[in-house]
Write an enzyme that holds these catalytic residues in place. Structure first.
Site, PDB file in Angstrom:
ATOM      1  CE  LYS A  24      -1.755   1.388   3.993  1.00  0.00           C
ATOM      2  NZ  LYS A  24      -1.425   3.031   4.350  1.00  0.00           N
ATOM      3  CG  ASN A  25       2.354   2.651   3.722  1.00  0.00           C
ATOM      4  OD1 ASN A  25       1.075   3.153   3.347  1.00  0.00           O
ATOM      5  ND2 ASN A  25       2.458   2.460   4.841  1.00  0.00           N
ATOM      6  NE  ARG A  93       0.212  11.662   6.886  1.00  0.00           N
ATOM      7  CZ  ARG A  93       0.056  12.845   7.528  1.00  0.00           C
ATOM      8  NH1 ARG A  93      -0.771  13.455   7.960  1.00  0.00           N
ATOM      9  NH2 ARG A  93       1.454  13.155   8.042  1.00  0.00           N
ATOM     10  CB  CYS A 117      -4.965   6.009  10.337  1.00  0.00           C
ATOM     11  SG  CYS A 117      -5.414   4.659   9.383  1.00  0.00           S
ATOM     12  NE  ARG A 122       0.046   9.750   9.966  1.00  0.00           N
ATOM     13  CZ  ARG A 122      -0.406   9.024   9.206  1.00  0.00           C
ATOM     14  NH1 ARG A 122      -1.863   8.537   9.294  1.00  0.00           N
ATOM     15  NH2 ARG A 122       0.439   8.390   8.287  1.00  0.00           N
ATOM     16  N   PRO A 123       1.830  16.067  11.550  1.00  0.00           N
ATOM     17  CG  PRO A 123       3.519  17.506  12.592  1.00  0.00           C
ATOM     18  CD  PRO A 123       2.730  16.125  12.553  1.00  0.00           C
ATOM     19  CB  ILE A 124       3.324  17.837   6.204  1.00  0.00           C
ATOM     20  CG1 ILE A 124       2.448  18.801   5.769  1.00  0.00           C
ATOM     21  CG2 ILE A 124       2.392  16.482   5.783  1.00  0.00           C
ATOM     22  CD1 ILE A 124       1.881  18.912   4.154  1.00  0.00           C
ATOM     23  CG  ASP A 306       2.799   0.964   9.830  1.00  0.00           C
ATOM     24  OD1 ASP A 306       2.108   1.650  10.762  1.00  0.00           O
ATOM     25  OD2 ASP A 306       3.102   0.946   8.494  1.00  0.00           O
ATOM     26  CB  ILE A 328       6.836   5.881  14.783  1.00  0.00           C
ATOM     27  CG1 ILE A 328       7.930   4.785  14.745  1.00  0.00           C
ATOM     28  CG2 ILE A 328       6.664   6.645  13.413  1.00  0.00           C
ATOM     29  CD1 ILE A 328       9.240   5.338  14.597  1.00  0.00           C
ATOM     30  NE  ARG A 398      -7.372   4.412   5.011  1.00  0.00           N
ATOM     31  CZ  ARG A 398      -6.776   5.372   5.987  1.00  0.00           C
ATOM     32  NH1 ARG A 398      -7.258   5.728   6.937  1.00  0.00           N
ATOM     33  NH2 ARG A 398      -5.562   5.440   5.547  1.00  0.00           N
TER      34      ARG A 398
HETATM   35  N1  EPU Z   1       6.356  13.673  11.229  1.00  0.00           N
HETATM   36  C1  EPU Z   1       6.622  14.990  11.760  1.00  0.00           C
HETATM   37  N2  EPU Z   1       6.494  16.075  10.519  1.00  0.00           N
HETATM   38  C2  EPU Z   1       6.747  15.581   9.224  1.00  0.00           C
HETATM   39  C3  EPU Z   1       6.634  14.352   9.051  1.00  0.00           C
HETATM   40  C4  EPU Z   1       6.368  13.250  10.018  1.00  0.00           C
HETATM   41  O1  EPU Z   1       6.586  15.449  12.907  1.00  0.00           O
HETATM   42  O2  EPU Z   1       6.892  16.547   8.373  1.00  0.00           O
HETATM   43  C5  EPU Z   1       6.476  12.709  12.203  1.00  0.00           C
HETATM   44  C6  EPU Z   1       5.108  12.011  12.427  1.00  0.00           C
HETATM   45  O3  EPU Z   1       4.069  12.785  13.029  1.00  0.00           O
HETATM   46  C7  EPU Z   1       5.531  10.800  13.049  1.00  0.00           C
HETATM   47  C8  EPU Z   1       6.935  10.485  12.556  1.00  0.00           C
HETATM   48  O4  EPU Z   1       7.275  11.904  12.118  1.00  0.00           O
HETATM   49  O5  EPU Z   1       5.505  10.809  14.474  1.00  0.00           O
HETATM   50  C9  EPU Z   1       7.216   9.680  11.284  1.00  0.00           C
HETATM   51  O6  EPU Z   1       6.307   9.931  10.271  1.00  0.00           O
HETATM   52  P1  EPU Z   1       6.471   9.556   9.020  1.00  0.00           P
HETATM   53  O7  EPU Z   1       6.601  10.622   7.781  1.00  0.00           O
HETATM   54  O8  EPU Z   1       7.761   8.523   8.830  1.00  0.00           O
HETATM   55  O9  EPU Z   1       5.433   8.691   8.469  1.00  0.00           O
HETATM   56  P2  EPU Z   1       4.338   8.757   7.366  1.00  0.00           P
HETATM   57  O10 EPU Z   1       4.954   9.153   6.029  1.00  0.00           O
HETATM   58  O11 EPU Z   1       3.250   9.790   7.697  1.00  0.00           O
HETATM   59  C10 EPU Z   1       4.153   6.275   6.494  1.00  0.00           C
HETATM   60  C11 EPU Z   1       3.224   5.444   6.405  1.00  0.00           C
HETATM   61  C12 EPU Z   1       2.867   4.933   7.916  1.00  0.00           C
HETATM   62  C13 EPU Z   1       4.008   4.335   8.484  1.00  0.00           C
HETATM   63  C14 EPU Z   1       4.863   5.283   8.689  1.00  0.00           C
HETATM   64  C15 EPU Z   1       6.115   4.911   9.253  1.00  0.00           C
HETATM   65  C16 EPU Z   1       2.078   6.038   4.304  1.00  0.00           C
HETATM   66  C17 EPU Z   1       0.991   6.473   3.595  1.00  0.00           C
HETATM   67  N3  EPU Z   1       1.948   6.037   5.610  1.00  0.00           N
HETATM   68  O12 EPU Z   1       3.712   7.376   7.219  1.00  0.00           O
HETATM   69  O13 EPU Z   1       1.831   3.889   7.363  1.00  0.00           O
HETATM   70  O14 EPU Z   1       3.597   4.171  10.063  1.00  0.00           O
HETATM   71  O15 EPU Z   1       5.332   5.810   7.277  1.00  0.00           O
HETATM   72  O16 EPU Z   1       6.737   3.775   8.787  1.00  0.00           O
HETATM   73  O17 EPU Z   1       3.178   5.712   3.597  1.00  0.00           O
HETATM   74  C18 EPU Z   1      -0.123   2.380   7.966  1.00  0.00           C
HETATM   75  O18 EPU Z   1       0.123   1.915   6.856  1.00  0.00           O
HETATM   76  O19 EPU Z   1      -0.707   2.063   8.765  1.00  0.00           O
HETATM   77  C19 EPU Z   1       0.646   3.520   8.049  1.00  0.00           C
HETATM   78  C20 EPU Z   1       0.357   4.430   9.164  1.00  0.00           C
END
Ligand code: EPU
Length: 417
Positions: A24-25, A93, A117, A122-124, A306, A328, A398
């Site tokens: 998925k990811n 997401r 979820c 989850r900020p960006i 996950d 995480i 999903r």
């Molecule tokens: N974070 C920030 N700022 C950012 C980006 C991330 O503070 O700009 C924080 C997040 O809030 C979190 C940590 O950094 O606390 C890690 O976030 P990351 O960016 O690595 O995760 P993500 O890209 O939002 C993806 C997967 C998740 C998976 C994580 C970690 C997708 C769509 N989602 O999320 O998948 O848990 O990487 O491997 O690719 C799932 O499949 O159930 C799922 C949640």
């Protein structure tokens, strides 16, 4: 739609074999990456799950040609001038990958907050800090956040945390930038490597895959490609967990890359379960003597966040006290209330779960709060041997392709409207 798991009428447990779908990811990101070329892209092993169908609908609404047939996706971008996305972005997401790919494609995008979820804030901000370094101006407007650049220019980006999303988004924004970009402290999850391999198959020049330092040599143009997505390691881990729930119920997953599951499989072995690894398949069965473990989630190759909810259900069946510390996301314990309602003995202490086993799990009516929480409860239902109803399994669908068919061998899982 609710998921029903019935009491097993079988006298003896039976095992089964499950073919794992595409990740998925990876798929969500790579589909967005198709916007970086005006030539046709064909993607194989795309999972037919709600996150993907939602993404396809968003991209269709923007006027591009995109079609999924038998897990193969055909994509051809339309050079129209639309860059404003509507509220459908909230459905998943991973739609934030459209920011990086639209910056590469149209140099601008008006983007509203993305969904996903509810497992943390989850900020960006890491994505945005990186975009700014690539010469992108970011402005909040009444209609959303406007990302705009006259020209993407390569730069050195040091991520505060190896974020999967930020690493991929910055790859998309930098492959067509002028000059070179270096991403330090990059994520090395297999899904990131998959995206790099995909972009390189389109003519990108990215080196350093599987390391925390990526160098992206900007190119003028990307071309079409035919690419196969890696198997979903989290789906594989979820179904392998079934093998750990009851004796004589071995589960084999096929179409997997066992090396992507090393930390999870090592943990199962540390508990005392039996793990057999072949070239592209893994079999897990319940061990005779089980011992508690202490687990901490961390970025790859550490124990994946996950699979935290998945291992939690396994640990309810291990005598003694196990712990799981989540590093995480802030809110990854959505399933604990329901597991306890079913009979588990789990205490939440800050970001740590204290799991006392072995407990008898009874059925009941439980909620699917998020994707992996739903998976944890599915396992609890399979274990309980009483009627379990998981409400609103849309969230579960999903991320899991056709779970009812895949779990047919258990003869107890079905969904009812
Ligand atoms: N974070 C920030 N700022 C950012 C980006 C991330 O503070 O700009 C924080 C997040 O809030 C979190 C940590 O950094 O606390 C890690 O976030 P990351 O960016 O690595 O995760 P993500 O890209 O939002 C993806 C997967 C998740 C998976 C994580 C970690 C997708 C769509 N989602 O999320 O998948 O848990 O990487 O491997 O690719 C799932 O499949 O159930 C799922 C949640």
């Amino acid at each position: 739609m609710d998921l029903h798991i019935y009491k097993s009428k079988l006298e003896k447990q039976i095992g089964g074999t499950i073919k794992i779908s595409g990740a998925k990811n990876s798929a969500v990101a790579i589909i967005c990456g198709c916007l970086l070329t005006d030539e046709e892209v064909i993607l194989q092993n795309i999972p037919n799950i709600y996150d993907i169908t939602n993404l396809i609908n968003i991209i269709k609404e923007m006027g591009h040609f995109i079609n999924l047939e038998n897990n193969t996706l055909f994509f051809k971008r339309n050079k129209n001038k639309k860059y404003k996305f509507n509220d459908s972005l909230n459905k998943l997401r991973g739609s934030y990958y459209l920011i990086g790919s639209y910056l590469g494609f149209m140099k601008k995008i008006l983007f509203k907050q993305c969904g996903g979820c509810v497992i943390g804030k989850r900020p960006i901000n890491y994505h945005q800090q990186g975009f700014r370094l690539l010469n992108v101006k970011i402005k909040e407007t009444k209609k959303g956040t406007l990302y705009k650049t006259k020209k993407l220019i390569g730069n050195l980006i040091k991520l505060q945390f190896p974020s999967v999303g930020a690493t991929i988004n910055l790859l998309f924004a930098s492959v067509l930038a002028k000059g070179n970009t270096i991403i330090e402290n990059a994520a090395i999850e297999p899904e990131v490597t998959d995206v790099i391999n995909f972009l390189n198959s389109m003519g990108a020049n990215i080196v350093g895959q599987n390391t925390n330092r990526l160098t992206i040599y900007g190119v003028n143009k990307l071309h079409g490609t035919k690419y196969t997505i890696i198997p979903d390691r989290i789906e594989a881990g979820t179904y392998l967990a079934i093998g750990c729930l009851k004796p004589n119920q071995p589960v084999t997953v096929t179409n997997v890359y066992p090396q992507h599951l090393t930390s999870f499989l090592e943990t199962l072995e540390a508990i005392g379960h039996n793990v057999t690894i072949n070239h592209d398949s893994i079999t897990v069965s319940m061990g005779k003597t089980l011992s508690p473990v202490d687990i901490t989630t961390s970025p790859y190759p550490g124990f994946p966040t996950d699979l935290g909810p998945i291992i939690t259900t396994i640990l309810t069946q291990v005598p003694g006290t196990s712990t799981l510390t989540e590093q995480i996301f802030e809110n990854r314990f959505n399933h604990i209330g329901d597991l306890n309602k079913m009979g588990a003995d789990i205490t939440i202490l800050n970001n740590t779960l204290i799991i006392n086993g072995k407990t008898v799990l009874n059925g009941g009516k439980v909620d699917c709060h998020d994707l992996r929480a739903g998976a944890s409860l599915l396992l609890a239902g399979i274990l309980s041997n009483k009627h379990t109803i998981i409400k609103d399994i849309e969230i579960f669908k999903r991320g899991y392709e056709d779970p009812i068919t895949k779990l047919k061998f258990l003869k107890i899982v079905t969904s009812i409207n």
